[in-house]
Structures are given as structure tokens and as C-alpha cells.
Motif scaffolding. Structure first.
Motif, mmCIF file in Angstrom:
data_model
loop_
_atom_site.group_PDB
_atom_site.id
_atom_site.type_symbol
_atom_site.label_atom_id
_atom_site.label_comp_id
_atom_site.label_asym_id
_atom_site.label_seq_id
_atom_site.Cartn_x
_atom_site.Cartn_y
_atom_site.Cartn_z
ATOM 1 N N ASP A 4 4.406 -9.863 -0.647
ATOM 2 C CA ASP A 4 4.493 -8.583 -1.360
ATOM 3 C C ASP A 4 5.829 -7.869 -1.142
ATOM 4 N N ASP A 5 6.743 -8.516 -0.376
ATOM 5 C CA ASP A 5 8.127 -8.012 -0.375
ATOM 6 C C ASP A 5 8.737 -8.190 -1.775
ATOM 7 N N ALA A 36 6.789 -7.738 -4.580
ATOM 8 C CA ALA A 36 5.792 -7.163 -5.498
ATOM 9 C C ALA A 36 6.421 -6.659 -6.793
ATOM 10 N N TYR A 39 0.600 -11.461 -5.449
ATOM 11 C CA TYR A 39 1.451 -11.061 -4.321
ATOM 12 C C TYR A 39 0.553 -10.876 -3.107
ATOM 13 N N PRO A 96 -0.013 -9.764 0.948
ATOM 14 C CA PRO A 96 0.620 -8.926 1.968
ATOM 15 C C PRO A 96 1.301 -9.774 3.046
#
Ligand code: CTP
Length: 132
Positions: A95-96, A98, A112, A114
């Protein structure tokens, strides 16, 4: 039809955050394909060579039980090509990233996941060089 999942990363100085994202990516389908970014791509993107070469990083990722197939990601611009080449049904990214790959929603599902908190290759390298 088996559901194919594709994910991408450098996977340098392999750590538990990498393992977990690979395990969770595999759980999204039946077959996991991993694009490991090339040394040249990392050099151009981050301005330094990875600690481990692409052949070493590929050897490590290929040995993981949830991984079915590994290829070298030569360019960040080729994501759509790789998704189509490997007939991926799902693209999984941390999720970097996202929102950054939503454009591929026309050819596959985009998920995505975490990130595992408090660990990254960059932080590990800094920690090791500070104590070394
Ligand atoms: N990843 C994760 N949790 C972490 C670190 C990475 O889920 N703590 C995921 C990323 O989101 C990505 C994959 O692992 O989907 C590969 O990430 P990569 O960039 O190779 O690893 P980082 O440790 O983030 O490396 P760097 O610090 O150099 O950016």
C-alpha cells in the motif's frame, strides 16, 4: 481456470515484510508470478546498486514455496505488458503504492496490501551500517 496473481519488487536484503507480502499475494489466487526488478532499474530509480544482485535476488524469491514463477522486471513502464504476458488476473502491490496502479483495473483486479510495519530494506541497511 486457475487465478494468476502477479506482484513486483526489488526484494533486496530479504526480510519478513517481503515474505509476508508474498504469502498474502499468493493467498489471492492459485498461481503467483513475481517480477524482481533488475539491477539497472534499481540503479536508475534509487541511485545505488542493490546489496544482492538480481540473480541472487531471483534465486531467493524462486526458492519460496508460494512462488510459482519469477521474471526480471526491466522497466517500471512495462507493468501492463507483464500483466498481459503472464495472463495475471490480480495485481498485488504494497500500500506504499496505493492508487498508483488503478489504471490496470481494465485488465486485472488491483489489490493493495498493507505493509508490515517498521521494517524496510533501506532501514535495515542504515541500521547495519550505523552499528558496523
Ligand atoms: N513490503 C511490505 N512490508 C514491508 C516492506 C516491503 O509489505 N515492511 C512489500 C512492498 O510493499 C512491496 C514488496 O514488499 O510490495 C517489495 O518491496 P521492496 O521495495 O523490495 O522492499 P522495501 O523493504 O520496501 O525496500 P526499500 O526500503 O529499499 O524501499
Amino acid at each position: 481456470m486457475p487465478r494468476t496473481v502477479i506482484t513486483f519488487g526489488t526484494f533486496d536484503v530479504f526480510h519478513v515484510g517481503h515474505l509476508r507480502v508474498i504469502e498474502r499475494a499468493a493467498a489471492q489466487g492459485d498461481r503467483l508470478v513475481v517480477g524482481v526488478s533488475s539491477d539497472a532499474l534499481n540503479l536508475s530509480k534509487k541511485g545505488r546498486e542493490p546489496v544482492f544482485s538480481q540473480s541472487e535476488r531471483i534465486e531467493i524469491v524462486s526458492a519460496l514455496k508460494p512462488v510459482d514463477e519469477v521474471f526480471v522486471e526491466e522497466s517500471l513502464e512495462l507493468k501492463r505488458h507483464y500483466i498481459e504476458q503472464y495472463a495475471a488476473d490480480v495485481l498485488v502491490m504494497g500500500d506504499d503504492w496505493a492508487g498508483r496502479f488503478d489504471e490496470f483495473g481494465d485488465v486485472c483486479e488491483v489489490v493493495y496490501l498493507p505493509r508490515t510495519p517498521a521494517i524496510s530494506t533501506t532501514a535495515l541497511i542504515e541500521k547495519i551500517s550505523a552499528t558496523g
